[in-house]
Motif scaffolding. Structure first.
Motif, PDB file in Angstrom:
ATOM      1  N   ARG A  60       0.818  -1.204   0.000  1.00  0.00           N
ATOM      2  CA  ARG A  60       0.000   0.000   0.000  1.00  0.00           C
ATOM      3  C   ARG A  60       0.857   1.262   0.000  1.00  0.00           C
ATOM      4  O   ARG A  60       0.580   2.221  -0.727  1.00  0.00           O
ATOM      5  CB  ARG A  60      -0.907   0.009   1.231  1.00  0.00           C
ATOM      6  CG  ARG A  60      -2.066  -0.931   1.110  1.00  0.00           C
ATOM      7  CD  ARG A  60      -2.818  -1.073   2.426  1.00  0.00           C
ATOM      8  NE  ARG A  60      -4.023  -1.846   2.184  1.00  0.00           N
ATOM      9  CZ  ARG A  60      -5.188  -1.344   1.798  1.00  0.00           C
ATOM     10  NH1 ARG A  60      -5.326  -0.045   1.667  1.00  0.00           N
ATOM     11  NH2 ARG A  60      -6.205  -2.120   1.554  1.00  0.00           N
ATOM     12  N   LYS A  62      -5.603  -0.669   7.981  1.00  0.00           N
ATOM     13  CA  LYS A  62      -4.996  -0.618   6.646  1.00  0.00           C
ATOM     14  C   LYS A  62      -4.674   0.835   6.336  1.00  0.00           C
ATOM     15  O   LYS A  62      -5.475   1.705   6.643  1.00  0.00           O
ATOM     16  CB  LYS A  62      -5.976  -1.113   5.574  1.00  0.00           C
ATOM     17  CG  LYS A  62      -6.446  -2.521   5.781  1.00  0.00           C
ATOM     18  CD  LYS A  62      -7.455  -2.935   4.737  1.00  0.00           C
ATOM     19  CE  LYS A  62      -7.936  -4.342   5.084  1.00  0.00           C
ATOM     20  NZ  LYS A  62      -8.857  -4.891   4.118  1.00  0.00           N
ATOM     21  N   SER A  63      -3.521   1.090   5.704  1.00  0.00           N
ATOM     22  CA  SER A  63      -3.256   2.469   5.281  1.00  0.00           C
ATOM     23  C   SER A  63      -3.967   2.679   3.967  1.00  0.00           C
ATOM     24  O   SER A  63      -3.532   2.161   2.952  1.00  0.00           O
ATOM     25  CB  SER A  63      -1.778   2.708   5.017  1.00  0.00           C
ATOM     26  OG  SER A  63      -1.022   2.096   5.994  1.00  0.00           O
ATOM     27  N   PRO A  65     -10.683  -0.381  -4.543  1.00  0.00           N
ATOM     28  CA  PRO A  65      -9.657   0.244  -3.691  1.00  0.00           C
ATOM     29  C   PRO A  65      -8.537   0.889  -4.493  1.00  0.00           C
ATOM     30  O   PRO A  65      -8.184   0.398  -5.568  1.00  0.00           O
ATOM     31  CB  PRO A  65      -9.122  -0.939  -2.876  1.00  0.00           C
ATOM     32  CG  PRO A  65      -9.370  -2.128  -3.728  1.00  0.00           C
ATOM     33  CD  PRO A  65     -10.632  -1.844  -4.510  1.00  0.00           C
ATOM     34  N   GLY A  66      -7.989   1.971  -3.980  1.00  0.00           N
ATOM     35  CA  GLY A  66      -6.879   2.665  -4.633  1.00  0.00           C
ATOM     36  C   GLY A  66      -5.733   1.732  -5.026  1.00  0.00           C
ATOM     37  O   GLY A  66      -5.235   1.809  -6.147  1.00  0.00           O
ATOM     38  N   TRP A 123     -22.739  -4.863  -2.604  1.00  0.00           N
ATOM     39  CA  TRP A 123     -21.916  -3.660  -2.370  1.00  0.00           C
ATOM     40  C   TRP A 123     -20.630  -3.736  -3.177  1.00  0.00           C
ATOM     41  O   TRP A 123     -20.207  -2.772  -3.794  1.00  0.00           O
ATOM     42  CB  TRP A 123     -21.621  -3.580  -0.869  1.00  0.00           C
ATOM     43  CG  TRP A 123     -20.540  -2.615  -0.473  1.00  0.00           C
ATOM     44  CD1 TRP A 123     -19.213  -2.915  -0.321  1.00  0.00           C
ATOM     45  CD2 TRP A 123     -20.676  -1.223  -0.178  1.00  0.00           C
ATOM     46  NE1 TRP A 123     -18.517  -1.790   0.053  1.00  0.00           N
ATOM     47  CE2 TRP A 123     -19.393  -0.741   0.152  1.00  0.00           C
ATOM     48  CE3 TRP A 123     -21.759  -0.345  -0.159  1.00  0.00           C
ATOM     49  CZ2 TRP A 123     -19.162   0.583   0.507  1.00  0.00           C
ATOM     50  CZ3 TRP A 123     -21.521   0.990   0.188  1.00  0.00           C
ATOM     51  CH2 TRP A 123     -20.243   1.441   0.509  1.00  0.00           C
ATOM     52  N   GLN A 124     -20.034  -4.926  -3.150  1.00  0.00           N
ATOM     53  CA  GLN A 124     -18.762  -5.118  -3.830  1.00  0.00           C
ATOM     54  C   GLN A 124     -18.582  -6.598  -4.123  1.00  0.00           C
ATOM     55  O   GLN A 124     -18.904  -7.423  -3.264  1.00  0.00           O
ATOM     56  CB  GLN A 124     -17.638  -4.696  -2.888  1.00  0.00           C
ATOM     57  CG  GLN A 124     -16.669  -3.725  -3.464  1.00  0.00           C
ATOM     58  CD  GLN A 124     -15.689  -3.228  -2.416  1.00  0.00           C
ATOM     59  OE1 GLN A 124     -15.994  -3.192  -1.232  1.00  0.00           O
ATOM     60  NE2 GLN A 124     -14.505  -2.865  -2.843  1.00  0.00           N
ATOM     61  N   THR A 154     -12.018  -8.205   6.994  1.00  0.00           N
ATOM     62  CA  THR A 154     -12.244  -6.950   6.287  1.00  0.00           C
ATOM     63  C   THR A 154     -12.802  -7.321   4.913  1.00  0.00           C
ATOM     64  O   THR A 154     -12.844  -8.508   4.565  1.00  0.00           O
ATOM     65  CB  THR A 154     -10.948  -6.132   6.139  1.00  0.00           C
ATOM     66  OG1 THR A 154      -9.942  -6.979   5.588  1.00  0.00           O
ATOM     67  CG2 THR A 154     -10.496  -5.586   7.486  1.00  0.00           C
TER      68      THR A 154
END
Ligand code: XMP
Length: 516
Positions: free
Chosen positions: A299, A347-348, A395-396, A436-437, A512
């Protein structure tokens, strides 16, 4: 000027829901922590009405928060909910006691008298279902108030002072478990406070465009496009406001889903004619990630590489004065925490937070006041395609956190194929919007299988699909077994190198949503 409601937060878990309900009724509102709301704040906010939220503290203790007296002196209607009701009662001269009969969950109130808050919603004599969550209760009312509803555990389940337009509810009207709660809040904002209900996305769009022009002046803006809803709506809105002075930068990390880069380029260049820099930085990201298997390091590397690439491209495109970000309201609400202390980093999250300092750019955040579903409504107002607006979050760090262990281009290709099959089947089954995902995860293990007469020794993918309302908690989606079997068969047959498919049934918490 648009009517504004001020919601004073005393730390309830559901304060945001008050804001949701008020906005759904077409009234603009903001949440501010009780510790920040003083006379000056109230004067500059100029609310049409004030709502005091619930909270975890007890007004029977001395050091717990109170509403600033300016709130009751502002001459506007005040609605106290749960703790908000109790502090209002205590501050105006009534009494609150630590309750011996706690009420949590569904309860019934009996409406005992009419009042302006109930007008057209609840009539005297009716028994109504509400959602309670309180230990303390009001036992004596301040002068001017009368009880208008009772429950078994709360003799003052609803109280009213119609002259001052002060109301108190021991129950929570903002949650869906109070079936007429939204109607009561609407009566408060419309009938009692006189709000016009003119907060619409069409109104927001024109106001936002004026504000963007004022802020940006003759400056230039860069916007990082991720292909997600928030950055896309930000870009289209900005383009409408400042035209060619907006440059969008789309960084292809090589960790995107199947077809994603093409879709973004087609939409922005083709459909909107928005200047778009499309950078294929996949080799750079993959090289930086080479051999790295620790999720937090992945990350951090992706976040730092993104900033480097974005900065270089912005300079190459002629520089900018502003950076546009798709920050939403839930990210900027400063809520009261009574438990204090820094929370543990699970998480970052990768975002572009480091960019403005590094690039010395000022920020333009036109969506800062909006909730996610309002952003979708704004996108529709701007004529954006529904398919993009309905999109699941991504996610990024992209597929890097869905490839367990070290990342490589081959693994990303393998995962993309499995992921695309899963999503295609979900779409065909008409389930996309109920989820949702949904995505596939590549596991760092190999298992034995048999195809034809041959032994295989291939990788495993896990499928993950969850339902959620905010990503904070989630449940795994209960697919039919036959659906999962069909997806598994397609993946193993169509993707060489994948030999087994498993389905993740873990909820969040403790799991998560993403695997890393
Ligand atoms: P977790 O895995 O923490 O994810 O349960 C919650 C939601 O956040 C998304 N997510 C991210 N979004 N940058 C993002 O923009 C990130 O680094 C990131 N990590 C997780 C995740 O997909 C889910 O929707």
């Amino acid at each position: 000027m648009t009517d504004r409601i001020l919601i004073v937060d005393f730390g309830s878990q559901v304060t945001q829901l008050i804001a949701r309900r008020v906005r759904e009724a077409g009234v603009y509102c903001e949440i501010a922590p009780c510790t920040r709301v003083d006379a000056a704040f109230v004067a500059s906010f100029a609310p049409r009405a004030i709502i005091l939220s619930g909270g975890p503290a007890s007004v029977t203790e001395a050091d717990t928060p109170r509403a600033d007296p300016a709130i009751f002196a502002a001459g506007v209607p005040v609605l106290g909910i749960c703790y908000g009701q109790q502090t209002m009662v205590e501050q105006l001269g009534g009494r609150v006691e630590a309750g011996h009969s706690r009420e949590f969950g569904r309860a019934t109130v009996e409406v005992t008298a009419p009042c302006a808050l109930f007008d057209g919603v609840w009539a005297p004599g009716r028994r109504e279902t509400v959602w309670m969550s309180h230990g303390d209760r009001v036992t004596a009312l301040p002068a001017g108030f009368r009880a208008v509803a009772v429950s078994e555990g709360a003799p003052f389940a609803a109280i009213a002072d119609d002259a001052r337009r002060f109301y108190g509810l021991q129950f929570h009207p903002e949650v869906v478990h109070t079936p007429h709660g939204a109607a009561l809040l609407r009566t408060f904002t419309h009938a009692v406070a006189g709000c016009g209900g003119d907060w619409t996305m069409a109104a927001f769009r024109s106001q936002a465009i004026v504000r963007i022009r004022e802020r940006v002046g003759e400056g230039r803006v860069v916007c990082g496009l991720s292909g997600g809803v928030d950055s896309s709506v930000t870009a289209v809105l900005l383009h409408e406001a400042i035209g060619e002075r907006l440059t969008c930068i789309f960084v292809d990390t090589g960790l995107l889903r199947h077809g994603e880069a093409d879709e973004v380029v087609t939409l922005f260049r083709g459909h909107y004619n928005i200047p778009l820099v499309h950078v294929d930085a996949s080799q750079r990201f993959l090289t930086a990630l080479d051999g790295v298997d620790d999720p937090e390091r992945k990350r951090k590397i992706i976040g730092a590489t993104f900033i480097d690439v974005f900065d270089e491209e912005a300079h190459r495109a002629g520089g900018a004065d502003f950076l546009a970000q798709g920050t939403l309201y839930p990210d900027v609400i400063e809520s009261v925490s009574f438990h204090g202390g820094p929370s543990v980093t699970i998480k970052s999250h990768h975002n572009v937070g480091g960019l403005p300092e590094r690039m010395k750019l000022a920020l333009v955040e036109p969506l800062r006041e909006l909730f996610k579903d309002e952003v979708r409504a704004l996108g529709r107002e701007l004529g954006m395609p529904d398919r993009l607006l309905r999109r699941h979050p991504f996610p990024g760090p992209g597929l890097a956190v869905r490839i367990l262990g070290p990342v490589s281009r081959d693994k990303a290709d393998l995962l993309r194929k499995a992921d695309a099959i899963f999503l295609q089947e979900i779409d065909l089954a008409g389930l996309y919007d109920a989820i949702w995902q949904a995505f596939a995860v590549l596991l760092p293990v190999r298992t034995v299988g048999v195809m034809g007469d041959a032994r295989t020794y291939d990788a495993v993918v896990a499928l993950r699909a969850v339902t959620s309302t905010d990503g904070m908690t989630a449940d795994s989606y209960p697919f039919d077994h036959s659906f999962l079997a069909r997806v598994a068969a397609r993946i193993v047959n169509e993707v060489r190198g994948l030999g087994r498919v498993v389905y993740d049934v873990t909820s969040k918490p403790p799991g998560t949503i993403e695997w890393e």
